[in-house]
Design an enzyme around this catalytic site. Structure first.
Site, short mmCIF file in Angstrom:
data_model
loop_
_atom_site.label_atom_id
_atom_site.label_comp_id
_atom_site.label_asym_id
_atom_site.label_seq_id
_atom_site.Cartn_x
_atom_site.Cartn_y
_atom_site.Cartn_z
N CYS A 79 72.45 92.57 -10.56
CA CYS A 79 71.74 92.45 -11.83
C CYS A 79 72.65 92.86 -12.98
CB CYS A 79 70.45 93.27 -11.79
SG CYS A 79 69.27 92.82 -13.10
N HIS A 203 67.95 92.09 -6.61
CA HIS A 203 68.05 93.47 -6.14
C HIS A 203 67.81 93.58 -4.63
CE1 HIS A 203 68.05 95.58 -10.11
NE2 HIS A 203 67.43 94.48 -10.50
N GLU A 205 68.64 95.97 -2.79
CA GLU A 205 68.37 97.37 -2.49
C GLU A 205 66.89 97.71 -2.59
OE1 GLU A 205 68.85 97.36 -6.98
OE2 GLU A 205 69.62 96.23 -5.26
#
Length: 255
Positions: A79, A203, A205
């Protein structure tokens, strides 16, 4: 054991460290230039890119970050991290913002629109499945996300996605503010690799799918800078975390 740094100025650095922990790797929070030389690789997380740039300037991090990227060590930007690694960014706030560079692409800072335009979608990732196993798709979490408008000849496209209906019209302008073109394609690039640089507009994560982090760790094995001499993930561990299409895409659980 590999030393993986996570730039910890602002944004989702805790989530990356949690994701690394789940696959047996300790992430190191990085806030100062003197912390970079001892790292094998670096993750630049998502966050508010303007705020992150101001903090990086305050800590005089940009020269050291450029040196790190130029040394050929693996770097992954998610990002806002993608924005930092791009050679050119458009759609930035007035006055622009400083970039690390190294990735031969043009990125639009807020391609998908404001925070309320955030979304999730399934992305086709055959390369990731080929390298790390599991499903040929992954969950993409896009939060006020950037996108890659164009790439150089040495950049490998790893994933793209349809431009969602209602996405604001994007006009690419030159430095003088003269209109060049309106982005009119029905798909846009959201993940790329160029040598030691990995970049995703979404993302990973924030999901339970650890394959992007595994793929990033594997990049260092391929590099000629350093190798992971002791990093190993047991077959039993991989089997225990094996992908299932029915598995929920949950947020990380902090310990």
């Amino acid at each position: 054991m590999a030393v993986v740094g996570v730039l910890a100025l602002q944004g989702s650095y805790n989530e990356h460290i949690s994701a690394l922990r789940r696959i047996g790797v300790n992430g190191v929070e990085v806030r100062k230039p003197e912390q970079l030389p001892g790292l094998d690789s670096l993750i630049i997380p998502g966050g508010e890119s303007t705020t992150m740039a101001k903090l990086a300037n305050y800590h005089n991090l940009f020269p050291a970050l450029r040196e790190f990227v130029g040394a050929g060590k693996p770097v992954w930007g998610t990002c806002a991290g993608l924005i930092f690694l791009a050679n050119k960014a458009v759609g930035t706030k007035s006055g622009g913002q400083e970039l690390i560079g190294g990735l031969d692409c043009t990125v639009h800072r807020n391609f998908f629109g404001s925070q309320v335009r955030s979304f999730e979608t399934e992305l086709s990732v055959p390369m990731l499945a080929d390298k790390e196993g599991g499903s040929p798709t992954c969950r993409g979490v896009f939060i006020r996300a950037p996108a890659i408008l164009e790439v150089g000849s040495d950049v490998e496209i790893l994933a793209d996605c349809p431009v969602p209906a209602g996405t604001p019209s994007i006009t690419i302008t030159s430095g003088e503010g003269v209109k060049e073109e309106v982005y009119s394609k029905d798909r846009v690039i959201v993940a790329v690799r160029q040598g030691n640089i990995l970049a995703t507009a979404f993302h990973p994560e924030l999901t339970s799918d650890s394959r992007w982090h595994r793929f990033f760790l594997d990049m260092d094995k391929e590099s000629h800078v350093k190798t992971f001499s002791t990093l190993s993930l047991s077959t039993s561990s991989r089997d225990a975390e094996g992908w299932s299409k029915s598995r929920p895409h949950d947020l990380p659980i902090f310990e």
